[in-house]
Design a protein around this motif. Sequence first.
Motif, mmCIF file in Angstrom:
data_model
loop_
_atom_site.group_PDB
_atom_site.id
_atom_site.type_symbol
_atom_site.label_atom_id
_atom_site.label_comp_id
_atom_site.label_asym_id
_atom_site.label_seq_id
_atom_site.Cartn_x
_atom_site.Cartn_y
_atom_site.Cartn_z
ATOM 1 N N GLU A 426 0.676 -1.197 -0.061
ATOM 2 C CA GLU A 426 -0.107 0.075 -0.019
ATOM 3 C C GLU A 426 0.840 1.558 0.157
ATOM 4 O O GLU A 426 0.528 2.339 -0.587
ATOM 5 C CB GLU A 426 -1.006 0.003 1.209
ATOM 6 N N LEU A 427 2.032 1.248 0.665
ATOM 7 C CA LEU A 427 2.797 2.629 0.785
ATOM 8 C C LEU A 427 3.874 2.418 -0.015
ATOM 9 O O LEU A 427 4.543 3.546 -0.473
ATOM 10 C CB LEU A 427 3.198 2.572 2.308
ATOM 11 N N GLY A 428 4.157 1.378 -0.688
ATOM 12 C CA GLY A 428 5.528 1.356 -1.640
ATOM 13 C C GLY A 428 6.868 1.690 -0.699
ATOM 14 O O GLY A 428 7.914 2.250 -1.372
ATOM 15 N N ILE A 429 6.963 1.518 0.562
ATOM 16 C CA ILE A 429 7.958 1.586 0.861
ATOM 17 C C ILE A 429 8.367 0.613 2.159
ATOM 18 O O ILE A 429 7.436 -0.230 2.589
ATOM 19 C CB ILE A 429 7.984 3.103 1.860
ATOM 20 N N GLU A 430 9.454 0.289 2.466
ATOM 21 C CA GLU A 430 9.862 -0.949 3.501
ATOM 22 C C GLU A 430 10.544 -0.137 4.652
ATOM 23 O O GLU A 430 11.308 0.754 4.488
ATOM 24 C CB GLU A 430 10.869 -1.820 2.836
ATOM 25 N N SER A 431 10.132 -0.734 5.999
ATOM 26 C CA SER A 431 10.831 -0.211 7.102
ATOM 27 C C SER A 431 12.417 -0.462 7.192
ATOM 28 O O SER A 431 13.092 0.059 7.896
ATOM 29 C CB SER A 431 10.253 -0.750 8.154
ATOM 30 N N TYR A 432 12.623 -1.748 6.742
ATOM 31 C CA TYR A 432 14.046 -2.126 6.575
ATOM 32 C C TYR A 432 14.487 -2.623 5.247
ATOM 33 O O TYR A 432 14.433 -3.790 4.649
ATOM 34 C CB TYR A 432 13.921 -3.406 7.492
ATOM 35 N N PRO A 433 14.476 -1.574 4.508
ATOM 36 C CA PRO A 433 14.839 -1.699 3.043
ATOM 37 C C PRO A 433 16.257 -2.498 2.632
ATOM 38 O O PRO A 433 16.275 -3.058 1.637
ATOM 39 C CB PRO A 433 15.097 -0.351 2.325
ATOM 40 N N GLU A 434 17.035 -2.641 3.549
ATOM 41 C CA GLU A 434 18.460 -3.289 3.365
ATOM 42 C C GLU A 434 17.946 -4.905 3.441
ATOM 43 O O GLU A 434 18.826 -5.603 2.925
ATOM 44 C CB GLU A 434 19.293 -3.204 4.517
ATOM 45 N N PHE A 435 16.791 -5.299 3.949
ATOM 46 C CA PHE A 435 16.716 -6.800 3.979
ATOM 47 C C PHE A 435 15.947 -7.202 2.533
ATOM 48 O O PHE A 435 14.898 -6.464 2.108
ATOM 49 C CB PHE A 435 15.644 -7.281 5.203
ATOM 50 N N LEU A 436 16.266 -8.355 1.979
ATOM 51 C CA LEU A 436 15.266 -8.751 0.990
ATOM 52 C C LEU A 436 14.146 -9.508 1.328
ATOM 53 O O LEU A 436 13.934 -10.099 2.326
ATOM 54 C CB LEU A 436 16.365 -10.041 0.214
ATOM 55 N N LEU A 437 13.161 -8.851 0.927
ATOM 56 C CA LEU A 437 11.874 -9.294 0.942
ATOM 57 C C LEU A 437 11.647 -10.531 0.203
ATOM 58 O O LEU A 437 11.882 -10.807 -0.983
ATOM 59 C CB LEU A 437 10.715 -8.490 0.289
ATOM 60 N N VAL A 438 11.080 -11.744 1.178
ATOM 61 C CA VAL A 438 11.015 -12.986 0.431
ATOM 62 C C VAL A 438 9.539 -13.486 0.984
ATOM 63 O O VAL A 438 8.963 -13.033 2.044
ATOM 64 C CB VAL A 438 12.153 -13.935 0.883
ATOM 65 N N PRO A 439 8.948 -14.350 0.305
ATOM 66 C CA PRO A 439 7.538 -14.745 0.587
ATOM 67 C C PRO A 439 7.567 -15.716 1.938
ATOM 68 O O PRO A 439 8.747 -16.089 2.414
ATOM 69 C CB PRO A 439 7.333 -16.047 -0.536
ATOM 70 N N GLU A 440 6.596 -15.449 2.889
ATOM 71 C CA GLU A 440 6.473 -15.919 4.239
ATOM 72 C C GLU A 440 5.680 -17.176 4.085
ATOM 73 O O GLU A 440 4.405 -17.031 3.665
ATOM 74 C CB GLU A 440 6.337 -14.873 5.099
ATOM 75 N N GLU A 441 6.114 -18.180 4.793
ATOM 76 C CA GLU A 441 5.071 -19.238 5.111
ATOM 77 C C GLU A 441 3.805 -18.834 5.832
ATOM 78 O O GLU A 441 2.872 -19.601 5.509
ATOM 79 C CB GLU A 441 5.805 -20.380 5.713
ATOM 80 N N PHE A 442 3.761 -17.948 6.748
ATOM 81 C CA PHE A 442 2.763 -17.286 7.405
ATOM 82 C C PHE A 442 1.634 -17.032 6.636
ATOM 83 O O PHE A 442 0.534 -17.184 7.034
ATOM 84 C CB PHE A 442 3.366 -16.407 8.610
ATOM 85 N N GLY A 443 1.859 -16.416 5.366
ATOM 86 C CA GLY A 443 0.735 -16.019 4.536
ATOM 87 C C GLY A 443 -0.095 -17.061 3.931
ATOM 88 O O GLY A 443 -0.902 -16.753 3.532
ATOM 89 N N GLU A 444 0.287 -18.565 4.151
ATOM 90 C CA GLU A 444 -0.525 -19.267 3.549
ATOM 91 C C GLU A 444 -1.198 -20.033 4.466
ATOM 92 O O GLU A 444 -0.979 -20.483 5.476
ATOM 93 C CB GLU A 444 0.466 -20.397 2.820
ATOM 94 N N GLU A 445 -2.527 -20.521 4.180
ATOM 95 C CA GLU A 445 -3.509 -21.269 4.804
ATOM 96 C C GLU A 445 -3.021 -22.677 4.867
ATOM 97 O O GLU A 445 -2.319 -23.223 3.868
ATOM 98 C CB GLU A 445 -4.962 -21.277 4.143
#
Length: 446
Positions: A426-445
């Motif tokens: 929604e914001l197009g910004i990262e709180s910790y931009p130095e970290f690589l964004l990877v898919p999270e297992e938590f988001g899956e049912e």
Amino acid sequence: MIALLVFGFILFRPGLAKGQEMVSGESQFVFNTFAFLIWGGLVMWMAAGFTMLEAGAVRSKNSSMICLKNIGIYSIAGLAYYAIGYNLMYVDVGSVIGSIQLFYSSSAAEIALLDGAADVVADVIGNGYAVMSDWFFQMVFVATAASIVSGAIAERVKMWTFFVFVLILTGVIYPIVGAWTWGGGWLAEMGFSDFAGSTIVHGTGGWAALAGVLVIGPRLGKFRKDGSVKPTPPSNVLMVTLGVFILWLGWFGFNGGSQLALGSAVDAVAMSNVLVNTNLAAAGGVVMALLVSRPLLGRIDLFAGLNGAIAGLVAITAGPDLVDHYWSILIGAVGGLIVVAGIKFLEDRKVDDVVGAIPAHLMSGAWGTLVVGVTGGAPLGVQLVGILAVGAFVFVVSSVVWRLLDRWMGLRVEPDIERLGQDAGELGIESYPEFLLVPEEFGEED
């Protein structure tokens, strides 16, 4: 702080003749006004505490949204309370609501004084404090109530939908509750007592949060199909801890300022007791929460201990003017027990409160308000009526508002955005931009 000490020395300096020991009316006016502004500024700083607590409690992919929501809360609350909220709560209050006129301003006498009229000084001083200093102090309270809602429904609510709810909560719902009580309405006439807002502020925020959580539902993947809970540890425990310490500090203004005066020795002694009791209750809440976290949660839990501090502070807020300090330790300790048990209770029923706001503010606030009837501050039955009346009103109205907003604007973000995180989605910004964004297992049912 140095200015406050110097000012106090000037007003109460030793060596005055016995007949001169009483503070003049103008000095009382100045000191009361100064106290409102200083304590109000300290309560405003609690907004930073809520921001740190929530931003550290959520997953890092939602921390920026938390920051935006909290600065939005404070801004919207201030505008809404200025436009209509204060008048509804305090001006020409009948049994239920006050005036529906728009905007609030300094008194005619104060405006004339600023224009150079010397003959209105007595009228200005007679009020006891500057009119807008009281507005400022009351305004920061309403922002606190809205902040409670933010943490409970974090990580899945749409930003603008949430802001519209904040507008209604701070401009209408909270002021009506305040009119019933602090404004002199029907609960005040019955003898209901809530010194600084265990129910009026924290209960209102807690009931509104509960309504929102039930309408919006849990985060994706929070509860497995077998009913077990998928843990979601805080992304930054340092920020959560800092947030709690900021809130603890701000609470001295929250409760201490609710003495509503600092122009006499009686006020100074009473305020000292309030601050001591506030501190003792928070400490009692921490210790009790840590003691019961292992038997209830299966581990010694830092987050439980931090919530124990909040619960102890909320619980004592209804009656911090106690003379017997041991009561404050007991009240805070029970609050610490309630918040840990309450978190477990909600999770067992698949109610997803991200930061534990409902047990900390609603449940502990109800306990603190009720115990005022035990310590002799008000009739027990009246306290119970007040808790139930505020709860029923806020929960029902909030539930209706949440559902209407869901139909009109949509309440929940799209599943893809929820999985990705609101910062990027929604914001197009990262709180910790130095970290690589990877898919999270938590988001899956599961």
